[in-house]
Motif scaffolding. Sequence first.
Motif, PDB file in Angstrom:
ATOM      1  N   GLU A  62      26.661  46.843  38.006  1.00 50.67           N
ATOM      2  CA  GLU A  62      26.405  45.014  38.501  1.00 50.67           C
ATOM      3  C   GLU A  62      27.119  44.100  39.077  1.00 50.67           C
ATOM      4  N   ALA A  63      28.943  44.246  38.511  1.00 54.40           N
ATOM      5  CA  ALA A  63      29.760  43.525  38.946  1.00 54.40           C
ATOM      6  C   ALA A  63      29.511  44.534  40.143  1.00 54.40           C
ATOM      7  N   ILE A  64      29.914  45.550  40.588  1.00 53.64           N
ATOM      8  CA  ILE A  64      30.031  46.101  42.283  1.00 53.64           C
ATOM      9  C   ILE A  64      28.796  45.353  42.799  1.00 53.64           C
ATOM     10  N   GLU A  65      27.502  44.916  42.232  1.00 52.20           N
ATOM     11  CA  GLU A  65      25.953  45.028  43.600  1.00 52.20           C
ATOM     12  C   GLU A  65      26.488  42.940  43.236  1.00 52.20           C
ATOM     13  N   VAL A  66      27.051  42.274  42.008  1.00 52.99           N
ATOM     14  CA  VAL A  66      27.144  40.850  42.890  1.00 52.99           C
ATOM     15  C   VAL A  66      28.240  40.454  43.677  1.00 52.99           C
ATOM     16  N   ILE A  67      29.187  41.404  43.971  1.00 54.88           N
ATOM     17  CA  ILE A  67      30.253  41.316  44.466  1.00 54.88           C
ATOM     18  C   ILE A  67      30.322  40.092  46.102  1.00 54.88           C
ATOM     19  N   ASP A  68      30.439  39.879  47.036  1.00 58.17           N
ATOM     20  CA  ASP A  68      30.882  39.494  48.331  1.00 58.17           C
ATOM     21  C   ASP A  68      32.026  39.575  48.726  1.00 58.17           C
ATOM     22  N   TYR A  69      32.643  40.808  49.125  1.00 57.62           N
ATOM     23  CA  TYR A  69      33.802  41.930  49.744  1.00 57.62           C
ATOM     24  C   TYR A  69      34.420  41.232  50.502  1.00 57.62           C
ATOM     25  N   GLN A  70      33.781  41.165  51.235  1.00 53.83           N
ATOM     26  CA  GLN A  70      33.847  39.884  52.877  1.00 53.83           C
ATOM     27  C   GLN A  70      35.295  39.008  52.598  1.00 53.83           C
ATOM     28  N   TRP A  71      34.428  38.218  51.042  1.00 59.83           N
ATOM     29  CA  TRP A  71      35.381  36.577  50.775  1.00 59.83           C
ATOM     30  C   TRP A  71      36.157  37.711  49.574  1.00 59.83           C
ATOM     31  N   LEU A  72      35.871  38.249  48.561  1.00 64.21           N
ATOM     32  CA  LEU A  72      36.593  37.968  47.767  1.00 64.21           C
ATOM     33  C   LEU A  72      37.817  39.628  48.480  1.00 64.21           C
ATOM     34  N   MET A  73      38.086  39.745  49.080  1.00 61.80           N
ATOM     35  CA  MET A  73      39.388  39.974  50.135  1.00 61.80           C
ATOM     36  C   MET A  73      40.115  39.024  50.274  1.00 61.80           C
ATOM     37  N   PHE A  74      39.878  37.986  50.642  1.00 53.39           N
ATOM     38  CA  PHE A  74      40.921  36.681  51.010  1.00 53.39           C
ATOM     39  C   PHE A  74      41.680  36.794  49.335  1.00 53.39           C
ATOM     40  N   TYR A  75      40.982  36.764  48.203  1.00 54.10           N
ATOM     41  CA  TYR A  75      41.970  36.493  47.229  1.00 54.10           C
ATOM     42  C   TYR A  75      43.001  36.790  46.807  1.00 54.10           C
ATOM     43  N   PRO A  76      43.836  38.211  46.969  1.00 53.02           N
ATOM     44  CA  PRO A  76      44.804  38.466  46.624  1.00 53.02           C
ATOM     45  C   PRO A  76      45.716  37.741  47.201  1.00 53.02           C
ATOM     46  N   CYS A  77      45.642  37.704  48.539  1.00 55.05           N
ATOM     47  CA  CYS A  77      46.919  37.484  49.024  1.00 55.05           C
ATOM     48  C   CYS A  77      47.023  35.977  48.973  1.00 55.05           C
ATOM     49  N   LEU A  78      45.854  35.342  48.761  1.00 53.39           N
ATOM     50  CA  LEU A  78      45.886  33.876  48.471  1.00 53.39           C
ATOM     51  C   LEU A  78      46.216  33.641  46.683  1.00 53.39           C
ATOM     52  N   TYR A  79      45.999  34.273  46.015  1.00 54.54           N
ATOM     53  CA  TYR A  79      46.429  34.643  44.982  1.00 54.54           C
ATOM     54  C   TYR A  79      48.337  34.637  44.566  1.00 54.54           C
ATOM     55  N   MET A  80      47.974  35.955  45.078  1.00 47.10           N
ATOM     56  CA  MET A  80      50.007  36.295  44.950  1.00 47.10           C
ATOM     57  C   MET A  80      50.911  35.334  46.102  1.00 47.10           C
ATOM     58  N   TYR A  81      50.061  34.914  47.441  1.00 52.61           N
ATOM     59  CA  TYR A  81      51.093  33.614  47.639  1.00 52.61           C
ATOM     60  C   TYR A  81      51.263  32.583  46.973  1.00 52.61           C
ATOM     61  N   SER A  82      49.827  31.969  45.861  1.00 48.80           N
ATOM     62  CA  SER A  82      50.486  30.884  45.257  1.00 48.80           C
ATOM     63  C   SER A  82      51.105  31.422  44.769  1.00 48.80           C
ATOM     64  N   LEU A  83      51.405  32.152  43.551  1.00 46.15           N
ATOM     65  CA  LEU A  83      52.276  32.606  42.424  1.00 46.15           C
ATOM     66  C   LEU A  83      54.297  32.520  43.459  1.00 46.15           C
ATOM     67  N   TRP A  84      54.150  32.801  44.339  1.00 47.88           N
ATOM     68  CA  TRP A  84      55.328  33.548  44.698  1.00 47.88           C
ATOM     69  C   TRP A  84      55.396  32.143  45.466  1.00 47.88           C
ATOM     70  N   ASP A  85      54.493  31.091  45.831  1.00 43.92           N
ATOM     71  CA  ASP A  85      55.393  29.598  46.481  1.00 43.92           C
ATOM     72  C   ASP A  85      55.437  28.607  45.271  1.00 43.92           C
ATOM     73  N   ALA A  86      55.057  28.852  43.892  1.00 36.59           N
ATOM     74  CA  ALA A  86      55.407  28.410  43.050  1.00 36.59           C
ATOM     75  C   ALA A  86      56.285  28.152  42.387  1.00 36.59           C
ATOM     76  N   TYR A  87      56.827  29.450  42.483  1.00 34.36           N
ATOM     77  CA  TYR A  87      57.836  30.083  41.968  1.00 34.36           C
ATOM     78  C   TYR A  87      59.342  30.136  42.287  1.00 34.36           C
ATOM     79  N   SER A  88      58.798  29.875  43.755  1.00 32.39           N
ATOM     80  CA  SER A  88      60.223  29.829  44.873  1.00 32.39           C
ATOM     81  C   SER A  88      60.343  27.999  45.010  1.00 32.39           C
TER      82      SER A  88
END
Length: 162
Positions: A62-88
């Motif tokens: 059900e998790a696989i079927e509900v996900i819109d991968y086109q949008w979720l592909m942006f999430y890892p970079c946004l998340y990790m960049y925001s972590l790095w930015d806050a830390y920096s």
Amino acid sequence: MRKKKPTKHEALLWTIALPGFGQFLNGKIIKGILFSVSEVVINVLSRFNLAILYSFNWKIQEAIEVIDYQWLMFYPCLYMYSLWDAYSDAEGDSPPHFYLPFVFGAYFVTIGLMYSERVTIFGILFGPVFLPILFLPIGLFIGTIIRRILVYYQQKEAQTTE
């Protein structure tokens, strides 16, 4: 308004809770708003929270079927960049090349996401939430190793030029 910047770990932990929170603590209000709004937009359009709900109830298909991968592909970079930015931006110096574990973490989470529909580990399909999480330590480890190699050679070069 907060007078002093948070510690690096404080900013990092608040950003783990929600991208943008560490930026708010650092006094970077516009950046915080941009990260928080971007996170919400990507989260809603990818239906990530619903996939998290299904995954934690072990309804992986059900998790696989509900996900819109086109949008979720942006999430890892946004998340990790925001972590790095806050830390920096937080109080204290950042070690040289400290961005590398964050970058490789984002790369490997994205790879885990791309293969999350079909890769099994010991016959278990982990899906679009848990497989990317399992790929994160690999990326952090590789980024840390590359960072250490670069720092080592830079220190070695600095010693030879003295």
